[in-house]
Design an enzyme around this catalytic site. Structure first.
Site, short mmCIF file in Angstrom:
data_model
loop_
_atom_site.label_atom_id
_atom_site.label_comp_id
_atom_site.label_asym_id
_atom_site.label_seq_id
_atom_site.Cartn_x
_atom_site.Cartn_y
_atom_site.Cartn_z
N LYS A 159 0.85 -1.21 0.00
CA LYS A 159 0.00 0.00 0.00
C LYS A 159 0.88 1.25 0.00
O LYS A 159 2.06 1.19 0.40
CB LYS A 159 -0.94 0.04 1.21
CG LYS A 159 -0.26 -0.03 2.60
CD LYS A 159 0.25 1.27 3.17
CE LYS A 159 0.97 1.12 4.51
NZ LYS A 159 1.75 2.26 4.92
N PRO A 202 9.78 -4.00 -0.57
CA PRO A 202 10.90 -3.60 0.30
C PRO A 202 10.48 -3.60 1.78
O PRO A 202 9.37 -3.19 2.11
CB PRO A 202 11.23 -2.20 -0.20
CG PRO A 202 10.77 -2.18 -1.62
CD PRO A 202 9.53 -3.04 -1.65
N VAL A 203 11.40 -4.06 2.62
CA VAL A 203 11.09 -4.22 4.06
C VAL A 203 11.37 -2.92 4.83
O VAL A 203 12.38 -2.25 4.57
CB VAL A 203 11.94 -5.38 4.65
CG1 VAL A 203 11.70 -5.53 6.15
CG2 VAL A 203 11.63 -6.68 3.93
N GLY A 250 7.58 1.53 4.71
CA GLY A 250 6.33 2.30 4.77
C GLY A 250 5.31 1.80 3.77
O GLY A 250 4.34 2.49 3.45
N LEU A 251 5.53 0.56 3.26
CA LEU A 251 4.64 0.01 2.22
C LEU A 251 3.74 -1.10 2.77
O LEU A 251 3.01 -1.74 2.01
CB LEU A 251 5.48 -0.51 1.05
CG LEU A 251 6.32 0.57 0.34
CD1 LEU A 251 7.29 -0.06 -0.66
CD2 LEU A 251 5.42 1.57 -0.37
N GLY A 284 4.82 -6.36 5.81
CA GLY A 284 4.61 -7.34 6.87
C GLY A 284 3.12 -7.48 7.18
O GLY A 284 2.61 -8.59 7.35
N SER A 285 2.41 -6.35 7.24
CA SER A 285 0.97 -6.37 7.54
C SER A 285 0.21 -7.11 6.44
O SER A 285 -0.70 -7.89 6.72
CB SER A 285 0.43 -4.94 7.63
OG SER A 285 1.09 -4.24 8.63
N ASP A 338 -2.20 -2.02 10.34
CA ASP A 338 -2.54 -1.96 8.91
C ASP A 338 -3.11 -3.26 8.37
O ASP A 338 -3.49 -3.33 7.20
CB ASP A 338 -1.29 -1.62 8.09
CG ASP A 338 -0.79 -0.20 8.32
OD1 ASP A 338 -1.54 0.59 8.92
OD2 ASP A 338 0.34 0.12 7.90
P1 ATP Z 1 5.09 -0.74 9.46
O1 ATP Z 1 4.82 0.69 9.15
O2 ATP Z 1 3.84 -1.52 9.80
O3 ATP Z 1 6.21 -0.95 10.45
P2 ATP Z 1 6.60 -1.13 7.03
O4 ATP Z 1 5.94 -1.29 5.71
O5 ATP Z 1 7.32 0.12 7.25
O6 ATP Z 1 5.50 -1.41 8.10
P3 ATP Z 1 7.47 -3.88 7.04
O7 ATP Z 1 8.05 -4.22 5.72
O8 ATP Z 1 6.11 -4.37 7.35
O9 ATP Z 1 7.59 -2.31 7.26
O10 ATP Z 1 8.52 -4.38 8.16
C1 ATP Z 1 8.58 -3.85 9.45
C2 ATP Z 1 9.29 -4.84 10.37
O11 ATP Z 1 8.40 -5.93 10.59
C3 ATP Z 1 10.53 -5.46 9.77
O12 ATP Z 1 11.65 -4.82 10.28
C4 ATP Z 1 10.52 -6.89 10.23
O13 ATP Z 1 11.44 -7.12 11.28
C5 ATP Z 1 9.13 -7.13 10.78
N1 ATP Z 1 8.38 -8.21 10.08
C6 ATP Z 1 7.65 -9.15 10.67
N2 ATP Z 1 7.07 -9.93 9.77
C7 ATP Z 1 7.43 -9.50 8.56
C8 ATP Z 1 7.12 -9.91 7.24
N3 ATP Z 1 6.32 -10.95 6.98
N4 ATP Z 1 7.65 -9.20 6.22
C9 ATP Z 1 8.44 -8.14 6.49
N5 ATP Z 1 8.78 -7.71 7.72
C10 ATP Z 1 8.27 -8.37 8.76
#
Ligand code: ATP
Length: 303
Positions: free
Chosen positions: A23, A107-108, A111-112, A115-116, A149
């Site tokens: 997202k 990308p981990v 902000g996308l 994980g959610s 999320d």
């Molecule tokens: P948020 O704003 O909810 O933190 P984001 O999009 O910025 O989300 P994500 O890619 O969801 O970041 O990852 C945030 C953290 O969640 C990662 O550092 C990781 O350690 C943890 N995590 C747990 N499960 C997952 C998953 N299935 N995929 C990615 N990261 C995960």
């Protein structure tokens, strides 16, 4: 255990593949800090066609196994997919096991919502694999217990509004016909969402939403000629940019290419620019790649 929840028995050998879309936030107003230390938000999610692939395989006993080649994704019980599976096992008194394979494309820590979305895909997929027979409402309720999320991704909607911590989801039928194309640029850094909120509080809420929520509400009242440029806003952009100046650099680069609608998503560092077509996004992406910045670049759209 809620009596209305079905109990699950586990017989068939089966594998299910679920796509977990990312997202971007077209609007993200941090309203106030709550007693439980979370923040009340008002946000507009836009689901995009960048996706992880989650493969769920039934395994014996009640073991939950996570497999993922990406080094920043935890494989233990802190993985959000693990949490989703565990919650379902407990709530449905289910004795089935699962191997969860995550093919990570989002990308981990960008902000996308990767994980959610993986967690939501796991809930949806396991509901079928384990034959839990849960309604969407029940899945949404579980989603809220895993992360703010996750509920949005259960609905499978292109756009929705998130309230409270983001887990209270409101459908936006006035946006049904809206389809947006984006160029998405992700600097190679991992941003911790809790850190950004902590800094946001420290800096006394650098960017107060002020009139922005009023402007959003006005825009949402319109049934046609929906104008997203009137309300694009993110309370966290200023904070993330202070800590990671590269976010500003990305925004400046996109502005140099003539883009007008540019915003950071969530707590960053992903930045998106709204463009008129996928073709334009691809062409811009090619130009940007030639500049050899350490950024991931995607042409993406609403899905
Ligand atoms: P948020 O704003 O909810 O933190 P984001 O999009 O910025 O989300 P994500 O890619 O969801 O970041 O990852 C945030 C953290 O969640 C990662 O550092 C990781 O350690 C943890 N995590 C747990 N499960 C997952 C998953 N299935 N995929 C990615 N990261 C995960």
């Amino acid at each position: 255990m809620n009596k209305s929840l079905p109990q699950v028995s586990c017989r068939l050998k089966k594998t299910i593949l679920v796509k977990a879309y990312a997202k971007v936030n077209l609007f993200l107003a941090v309203l106030n800090k709550r007693k439980d230390n979370f923040h009340n938000l008002n946000t507009i999610f836009s689901r995009i066609d960048l996706a992880d692939r989650i493969t769920l395989k039934l395994i014996p006993d009640n073991e939950i196994k996570v497999i993922c080649a990406h080094q920043s994704v935890p494989k233990d019980d802190s993985n959000l997919c693990f949490k989703a599976a565990k919650l379902l096992q407990q709530k449905c008194k289910c004795n089935c096991g699962v191997e969860i394979k995550i093919d990570k494309q989002i990308p981990v820590g960008a902000g996308l919502g990767g994980g959610s979305s993986d967690a939501a895909a796991t809930l949806i997929g396991l509901n079928k694999l384990w034959k839990c027979n849960l309604s969407q409402k029940q899945l949404v309720n579980f989603a809220g217990k895993i992360g703010s999320d996750v509920a949005f991704f259960i609905y499978g909607l292109p756009f929705a509004q998130g309230l409270s911590r983001g887990e209270k989801v409101r459908k936006l039928p006035q946006l049904d016909k809206l389809r947006l194309c984006y160029i998405l640029v992700v600097p190679k850094m991992h941003v911790s969402t809790p850190l950004i909120y902590r800094k946001f509080d420290e800096f006394l809420g650098l960017t107060k939403p002020g009139d922005n929520v009023k402007i959003l509400n006005l825009a949402l009242r319109k049934e046609s000629n929906f104008d997203i440029k009137s309300f694009l806003f993110n309370s966290l952009e200023e904070v993330t940019t202070r800590i990671y100046p590269e976010v500003k650099l990305v925004k400046e680069k996109l502005a140099d290419f003539g883009l007008k609608l540019i915003l950071m998503s969530g707590s960053g560092p992903a930045v998106f620019g709204v463009v008129s077509s996928r073709k334009e996004a691809v062409a811009l992406g090619k130009k940007l790649k030639k500049q050899k910045m350490p950024w991931q670049i995607f042409a993406t759209r609403t899905i």
